[in-house]
Design an enzyme around this catalytic site. Structure first.
Site, short mmCIF file in Angstrom:
data_model
loop_
_atom_site.label_atom_id
_atom_site.label_comp_id
_atom_site.label_asym_id
_atom_site.label_seq_id
_atom_site.Cartn_x
_atom_site.Cartn_y
_atom_site.Cartn_z
N ASP A 206 0.63 -1.37 0.10
CA ASP A 206 -0.13 0.34 -0.34
C ASP A 206 0.75 1.67 0.23
OD1 ASP A 206 -1.87 -1.30 0.31
OD2 ASP A 206 -2.30 -1.48 2.19
N1 URA Z 1 -1.16 -6.12 4.36
C1 URA Z 1 -1.89 -4.39 3.66
O1 URA Z 1 -2.82 -4.32 4.33
N2 URA Z 1 -1.44 -3.42 3.51
C2 URA Z 1 0.74 -3.60 2.90
O2 URA Z 1 0.57 -3.15 1.86
C3 URA Z 1 0.96 -5.03 2.47
C4 URA Z 1 0.34 -6.13 3.65
#
Ligand code: URA
Length: 232
Positions: free
Chosen positions: A103
């Site tokens: 993310d």
């Molecule tokens: N899980 C998440 O919620 N976000 C990420 O970036 C990676 C794993």
């Protein structure tokens, strides 16, 4: 391989652009300026320089990046700069891609490669490559939270509950290891268990830890065979 082909394979542009670089006396090998674009050179272990910057010939690229926050992994970033802006343009020209996504607000270890087979194998759910995250939580960690995550939590679009290996690192800091890479998986698992993720950092992929690479945030390195072997 001819010097022109070497430059093309390493992301220095079209045939014409590479020939131009050589003819303009911008390319040297072991301190020797080469102006013949058709000169044959051995690729293995070749170190060359373009405009004084040194490059090592690499058949394929395998990179570990310490992803900073506020960078997007998507091909067409919309709100933040893309992670590819952190790499040399020559690697972008080679169509280097992230292996999976983090993310925009998640930090930590991200792999990138231009080897389609490697990207596919690493992202395949069948391989169960373990990803480890450190999650800072809004509410303090409780024994119930740990038990719930270890037993498995049900996410809305998943048939079966998903479990994580969990270790408490501090009152509000939890280490979670998961085998899958579902959308916002860690954040959604924590929300399903009644807490809230304030920040998330990927600390390891398989046995390869971010700390072992010693990379400051925003920096990257080439992964050597011994490090690639730890991605299991
Ligand atoms: N899980 C998440 O919620 N976000 C990420 O970036 C990676 C794993």
């Amino acid at each position: 391989m001819t010097l022109e082909k070497i430059l093309r394979s390493q992301g220095f542009g079209s045939r014409k652009q590479c020939r131009q670089l050589i003819w303009n006396e911008q390319v040297s090998v072991a301190g020797r300026l080469i102006t013949d674009a058709d000169e044959d050179l051995p690729c293995a272990g070749l170190v060359f320089s373009v405009d004084g910057k040194e490059w090592t010939f690499r058949q394929q690229l395998y990179i570990g990046l310490h992803k900073p926050p506020d960078y997007e992994c998507s091909r067409k970033p919309s709100h933040h700069p893309g992670i590819l802006t952190l790499l040399p343009q020559e690697y972008v020209n080679r169509n280097i891609q992230p292996v999976g996504r983090l993310d925009h607000d998640t930090t930590g270890l991200l792999l990138l490669s231009d080897d389609g087979g490697f990207i596919h194998a690493q992202s395949s759910p069948k391989r169960h490559v373990r990803k480890t995250y450190e999650a800072t939580l809004f509410e303090a960690v409780t024994p119930q939270l740990i038990a719930q995550l270890q037993e498995g939590v049900k996410l809305i679009d998943e048939d079966k509950p998903i479990a994580a290996q969990v270790r408490m690192l501090d009152t509000h800091l939890l280490e979670l290891s998961i085998d899958q890479g579902k959308y916002h998986q860690v954040k959604r698992m924590l929300a399903a268990a009644g807490n809230h993720c304030v920040s998330l950092r990927r600390s390891a992929i398989g046995k390869l830890t971010l700390d072992s690479l010693g990379l400051p945030m925003g920096q990257w390195c080439h992964l050597e065979p011994g490090q690639l072997a730890q991605l299991v």
